[in-house]
Design a protein around this motif. Sequence first.
Motif, PDB file in Angstrom:
ATOM      1  N   ASN A  81       1.301  71.650 -29.816  1.00 52.25           N
ATOM      2  CA  ASN A  81       1.277  70.724 -28.670  1.00 52.25           C
ATOM      3  C   ASN A  81       1.666  69.319 -29.103  1.00 52.25           C
ATOM      4  N   ASP A  82       2.108  68.534 -28.139  1.00 54.83           N
ATOM      5  CA  ASP A  82       2.629  67.190 -28.427  1.00 54.83           C
ATOM      6  C   ASP A  82       1.562  66.267 -29.008  1.00 54.83           C
ATOM      7  N   PRO A 106      12.888  68.936 -30.181  1.00 56.11           N
ATOM      8  CA  PRO A 106      12.379  68.422 -28.907  1.00 56.11           C
ATOM      9  C   PRO A 106      12.650  66.926 -28.753  1.00 56.11           C
ATOM     10  N   SER A 107      13.168  66.570 -27.602  1.00 58.70           N
ATOM     11  CA  SER A 107      13.465  65.163 -27.342  1.00 58.70           C
ATOM     12  C   SER A 107      12.516  64.663 -26.255  1.00 58.70           C
ATOM     13  N   ASN A 108      11.318  64.314 -26.692  1.00 54.69           N
ATOM     14  CA  ASN A 108      10.330  63.783 -25.753  1.00 54.69           C
ATOM     15  C   ASN A 108       9.580  62.632 -26.433  1.00 54.69           C
ATOM     16  N   GLU A 109       8.666  62.048 -25.701  1.00 55.67           N
ATOM     17  CA  GLU A 109       7.955  60.871 -26.202  1.00 55.67           C
ATOM     18  C   GLU A 109       7.206  61.169 -27.498  1.00 55.67           C
ATOM     19  N   TYR A 113       7.759  63.495 -29.953  1.00 52.13           N
ATOM     20  CA  TYR A 113       8.625  63.635 -31.128  1.00 52.13           C
ATOM     21  C   TYR A 113       9.387  62.345 -31.427  1.00 52.13           C
ATOM     22  N   ASN A 114       9.800  61.652 -30.374  1.00 48.73           N
ATOM     23  CA  ASN A 114      10.564  60.415 -30.584  1.00 48.73           C
ATOM     24  C   ASN A 114       9.726  59.313 -31.230  1.00 48.73           C
ATOM     25  N   SER A 115       8.400  59.455 -31.153  1.00 47.37           N
ATOM     26  CA  SER A 115       7.519  58.445 -31.753  1.00 47.37           C
ATOM     27  C   SER A 115       7.279  58.689 -33.236  1.00 47.37           C
TER      28      SER A 115
END
Length: 370
Positions: free
Chosen positions: A239-240, A260-263, A265-267
Amino acid sequence: MRHRAVVLALVLVVAAVAPTAGLAAAQTEDGTSTAQESCTFPYSATDATGANVTLEEDPERIVTLNPSAAQTMWEIGAREEVVGVSQYASYLEGADEKANVSGANGPSVEKVLDADPDLVLVPNSTYGLAKDRVEQIRDQGIPVYVFGTGTSLEFVANKTETIGRLTGNCEAGQRTADDIRESVRLMQEALADEEKPVGLNVFYGYTSGNNTFIGDVMTTAGLRNGAAEAGVSGFAQLNDETVVQMDPAWIVAPEGSPIPSNEAYNSTTAIQKGNVVRVDENNLQQPAPRSVDAAETIMQAVHPEAYEEYQSMKQQANQTETTAATETADTTAQTTATATTEETGTGAPGFGVVASVVALLGASLLARRR
């Protein structure tokens, strides 16, 4: 009568000398035989299902139901013995010349039987998903060996040895397994003083946690397995929230697998610094000898200086091994030549007496003709 007597003498001398010459060629410098007595048949082994698998003769026609077993056969130089492969082994050179035994959602029993195998190698995952089909093959009297679940590079080495033994390629299997273990040892030595950053394996929505060979590939290459440290076991989704808390410094993914390109993973430090290691999926995803190549790819990206040291150590080890093998061969040849010279009284290795008797026989026959 004289002719028969000379011929009899020749036969007796050849019988006495020939085995001695053969024995000298088949011995090492310490006098032990190089014949692989432990690689004889019939041979029996117990597989991961608890089944006793007996091979009456050295199998010449092998069907592999998973790409890792096929890759192993290729790596130990036994690809010519393989007559059937799964669709996922198509990346191997020459695999298109083998029968494709895959069917809908698993192996095709009919295609496997049509390949007329002497042995079928089965992965644990295939047995779990298609147990009935595998048992149908086994019910036809065909030896079927099912492997356990891969959990480490040591498992890969052991599996390589097992495949070599089952298929009568013992020396090649042992040699390849030893190469795997030596590579792991040298990586660990080169990385001994390096700080190990947190890594995360990502592939199609899953990750590799505890007790996975991919996790072991990562830690061997100088990463900490963030998923394992977060309590993930086996292959599972992540999970994120866990990704954010973990904040991996590196992400390891097979080529072609999306990140995954979401908040969340991008952080991560990995994405922000571009620390994504792409690895050949056939090396990373299969518990087979080329998984060492996957570890090397990761190590080169994460610890470039240690990787250079590792390569230097590996080259030196190979040179030492080559030198030792050459010296052993020279010593063995010299010992054999000396022994046969002492036994036969001539510099010809094991054939001096035979040559003398042949000459005697020729002279006798010539005299009779005259």
